[in-house]
Design a protein around this motif. Structure first.
Motif, mmCIF file in Angstrom:
data_model
loop_
_atom_site.group_PDB
_atom_site.id
_atom_site.type_symbol
_atom_site.label_atom_id
_atom_site.label_comp_id
_atom_site.label_asym_id
_atom_site.label_seq_id
_atom_site.Cartn_x
_atom_site.Cartn_y
_atom_site.Cartn_z
ATOM 1 N N PRO B 448 63.209 -17.674 -8.259
ATOM 2 C CA PRO B 448 62.866 -18.692 -9.270
ATOM 3 C C PRO B 448 63.469 -20.066 -8.949
ATOM 4 O O PRO B 448 64.470 -20.156 -8.228
ATOM 5 N N ILE B 450 65.577 -23.259 -10.052
ATOM 6 C CA ILE B 450 66.671 -23.429 -10.998
ATOM 7 C C ILE B 450 66.889 -24.919 -11.257
ATOM 8 O O ILE B 450 66.357 -25.769 -10.540
ATOM 9 N N SER B 484 67.425 -12.249 -6.077
ATOM 10 C CA SER B 484 67.583 -12.570 -7.496
ATOM 11 C C SER B 484 67.156 -11.380 -8.343
ATOM 12 O O SER B 484 66.361 -10.553 -7.900
ATOM 13 N N LEU B 486 66.546 -10.118 -12.753
ATOM 14 C CA LEU B 486 66.401 -10.621 -14.127
ATOM 15 C C LEU B 486 67.758 -10.577 -14.807
ATOM 16 O O LEU B 486 68.580 -9.726 -14.502
ATOM 17 N N CYS B 487 67.954 -11.488 -15.718
ATOM 18 C CA CYS B 487 69.241 -11.580 -16.411
ATOM 19 C C CYS B 487 68.995 -11.254 -17.887
ATOM 20 O O CYS B 487 67.896 -11.472 -18.395
ATOM 21 N N CYS B 493 69.045 -16.941 -14.724
ATOM 22 C CA CYS B 493 68.586 -16.000 -13.713
ATOM 23 C C CYS B 493 69.800 -15.551 -12.906
ATOM 24 O O CYS B 493 70.744 -16.319 -12.715
ATOM 25 N N THR B 560 75.061 -16.313 -12.276
ATOM 26 C CA THR B 560 73.881 -16.698 -13.061
ATOM 27 C C THR B 560 73.771 -18.223 -13.065
ATOM 28 O O THR B 560 74.771 -18.931 -13.046
ATOM 29 N N VAL B 563 67.598 -21.210 -15.312
ATOM 30 C CA VAL B 563 66.277 -21.362 -14.671
ATOM 31 C C VAL B 563 65.650 -22.645 -15.183
ATOM 32 O O VAL B 563 65.854 -23.041 -16.327
#
Lengths: 146, 574
Positions: B448, B450, B484, B486-487, B493, B560, B563
């Motif tokens: 993704p 950021i 990466s 998912l958070c 992210c 983290t 995003v």
């Protein structure tokens, strides 16, 4: 000390500081030998005859332990705690020799039953004077357990 | 003066606060003086007219004496006794007069009517009955006596009749006067009472209205409950603020029992407190809060207290804002404490680490002097070297500190950038080390975009990749993976740098990020790298941690970052 060879265990991660201590202490006639380990893990291995020190002949019991507080891997206070928790080792005088003057460190060292807390002085004269006095006190004047 | 004193002497007694008694005393006073004056005058008139004799003087004299005795009694407060005595004496007097005058046909018999009226006025209902009965029975007795011829023949002249009637009229007049006065007093009192009651009712209504307005305007929800005849608490009143806790159609009606209301709210356990309070128990207070994902969304303080006999009130105070600010304050304090502790650690570390090379420098300077004196050139060179290295170390430490302090202060304008771009830039910077150690690097494509300080984030990746290479250990097939995940926070992210190098024991997972903390004293650098990385991620509101099962197990650095809501500029994604 009755002709018996006097052995110091120096636990110090900074090689320059270790050299300074060894050089100044070697000038005494009292100390016969200094064993130097450079981190907390090694110190524990030496004292408890583990790892490369598993042969007790390679790791003789010291008469006094000089301990730095800020050590890699295992912290000096943890080493102190391990020594003072051990029935056999707890009678060995442990002198903390550190740059730290932090109250928290001093308090925690005494909490863990340290025998003496010394702050490394900045300056050659002061440094050698301290090492002299420390050596004469702990290995000369002081009566240590057999 | 003398007249005034005489009037004061003749005036009836006044009983303060007892109007009716005072009125009766005034009437009795008038009757008694009338008896004295009229008795004296009547007797004198009859004697002068040639009628009567020693018996007239005897009767009238006795009556006048008794009247004085009654006056004395009345002034001492014994109005009833005085009334009774004078009534009996008058009755006796009239009976004798009528009997001597020849029977019921004479005018004097009318005196009994006046007597019953006086009796009624002074002694009440019983007085009326007794005096009327006495008059009727006395009349009957006189009639029977006349029939039996026991009474003298009728002997009355017009003058006596006039005197007798006059006496009757005077008594009637007095009676009427005082009767009307008594009526007036009663009407007045009744009117005053009515007025007073109306005034109190008005005051009560105004006061009630005032309190109702205050209660209705209060932002505190209030319910008022009363005990009904079955000793159950029922709702009697509630203010508009009390509807806040309920849906519009759920708000309880007046008369609903407290059991029903609490059951509807799912708070039946409160029931005992309601009844305890209404039966004279201590006021009860309870706080309840609704917490959603760690934050107070609704907080209410409930208070139950007595509202008088058989009545109690439940008040609900909305303390949400108070609780929220309290929570906020506590979290700020915690944050501040953490920052203070960090600062304390930082100061301590800095002083310790800067002092360390100083000790080396000053210590070896002493030895250098000795070396020079003794001509030990070899050791002199070695010691000079130590001093020189210590000064270099100090320089490095100072540079690192300066760099670290810059991160907190200077942050470039956040920009949207693909994380792949950042990894690419960093890989270019550490390409030399990677090639030298023969490390294979895998980068997940299409990570993704950021939002952040691009240069600083490249620094983060550079440090992590550099560390991964440096601590590869004896790994024969060194490998680094960047990717990466998912958070759990939607706006963040999670990225990771995973290696199969020497790994980190769990007990060092926290300390590796500390300033100048080095796990291996022999490794290069001052130990500022991960402290720097930690600081940069923190400045980006992210978190960083390390996952490793221990020595030889490799390690994964996870962090983290926010995003970007915008897409990365085209051409940036590799």
């Amino acid at each position: 000390m009755n002709g018996e060879p006097v052995l110091v265990l120096l636990i110090e991660d900074n090689p320059d500081h270790a050299e300074l201590i060894i050089r100044t202490m070697s000038e005494h006639r009292i100390v016969n030998h200094i064993n130097h380990v450079s981190d907390g893990q090694q110190a524990l291995e030496y004292l408890f005859h583990q790892g490369i020190y598993s042969d007790p002949a390679s790791s003789p019991r010291p008469h006094i332990i000089l301990l730095d507080l800020r050590l890699p891997r295992v912290d000096g206070l943890q080493v102190l705690d391990a020594i003072k928790q051990d029935e056999e080792l707890k009678i060995i005088p442990v002198v903390v020799l550190t740059t730290s003057e932090a109250e928290k460190d001093i308090a925690r060292a005494y909490d863990n039953h340290v025998n003496s807390y010394l702050v490394k002085p900045v300056g050659f004269e002061e440094f050698t004077k301290l090492m002299d006095d420390m050596g004469y006190y702990w290995l000369g004047w002081n009566t240590n357990p057999a | 003066m003398a007249i005034k004193r005489l009037i004061a002497l003749l005036a009836p007694p006044v009983f303060p606060g007892e109007e009716e008694r005072t009125n009766k005393a005034a009437f009795l006073n008038a009757i008694l003086y009338s008896v004295i004056l009229l008795g004296g005058a009547g007797a004198a008139a009859i004697l002068l007219a040639g009628g009567g004799g020693i018996d007239t003087i005897l009767f009238t004299g006795t009556t006048i004496l008794v009247a004085f005795f009654c006056l004395w009694l009345m002034r001492r407060g014994s109005i009833r006794t005085a009334s009774l005595i004078i009534l009996i004496v008058l009755w006796g007097l009239f009976t004798v007069i009528v009997a001597l005058a020849g029977g019921v046909q004479i005018a004097t018999f009318g005196c009994f009517g006046v007597l019953s009226l006086i009796g009624g006025f002074l002694l009440g209902y019983r007085g009326i009955i007794a005096s009327v009965a006495a008059a009727v029975l006395t009349g009957l007795g006189l009639y029977l006596a006349e029939m039996a011829g026991l009474l003298p023949p009728l002997q009355i002249d017009s003058l006596t009749a006039w005197i007798v009637y006059s006496v009757i009229f005077i008594f009637q007049g007095l009676l009427l006067y005082y009767g009307l006065r008594a009526l007036d007093i009663i009407i007045n009192r009744w009117r005053n009472e009515l007025w007073e009651r109306r005034r109190m009712e008005d005051a009560l209504r105004i006061s009630e209205d005032r309190f109702r307005r205050v209660i209705e305007a209060l932002p505190i929800g209030i319910y008022l409950f009363d005990l009904n005849e079955d000793n159950r608490l029922v709702l009697r009143m509630s203010n508009p603020a009390s509807t806040q806790g309920f849906q519009k159609d759920q708000h309880p009606f007046m008369g609903t029992s407290v059991e029903e209301i609490l059951a509807g709210l799912g708070e039946s356990e409160m029931l005992e407190h309601f009844y305890s309070v209404v039966h004279g128990g201590e006021p009860f207070t309870k706080e309840r809060s609704l917490v959603e994902s760690g934050k107070v969304t609704l907080a209410v303080e409930e208070r139950l207290f007595s509202a008088g006999p058989r009545s109690m009130a439940a008040a609900f105070v909305d303390i949400t804002r108070f609780k929220q600010s309290e929570q906020e304050r506590e979290s700020l304090i915690r944050e501040l404490e953490a920052k203070n502790a960090e600062l304390e650690r930082f100061t301590y570390t800095v002083s310790h680490d800067l002092k360390s090379p100083l000790i080396t420098i000053r210590g070896f300077l002493g030895f250098i002097a000795r070396d020079a004196q003794s001509g030990n050139i070899e050791r002199l060179n070695a010691d000079l070297n130590r001093v020189s290295e210590a000064t270099t170390k100090m320089q490095q430490l100072l540079d690192d500190l300066l760099e670290l302090s810059r991160i907190g202060r200077i942050i470039n304008t956040p920009q949207t950038v693909s994380f792949n771009t950042i990894v690419r830039d960093a890989l270019e910077l550490v390409a030399g080390q990677i090639a030298a150690r023969g490390v294979q690097v895998t980068v997940q494509p299409d990570m993704p975009a950021i939002s952040g300080d691009r240069a600083r984030l490249v620094e983060v990746m550079q440090n992590l990749l550099d560390n991964a290479v440096k601590f590869m250990g004896s790994q024969l097939r060194p490998h680094i993976e960047v990717g990466s995940r998912l958070c759990d926070q939607p706006e963040m992210c999670l990225f990771y740098v995973k290696d199969n190098g020497q790994g980190i024991e769990p007990r060092f997972h926290e300390t590796v990020f500390g300033l100048f903390n080095k796990l291996d004293a022999r490794s290069e650098g001052t130990g500022v790298g991960l402290a720097l990385v930690h600081r940069i991620i923190n400045v980006h509101n992210g978190k960083i941690w390390v996952e490793s099962e221990g020595e030889g197990m490799g390690s994964t650095f996870c962090f983290t970052l926010p995003v970007s809501s915008k897409a990365a500029p085209p051409g940036e994604v590799k």
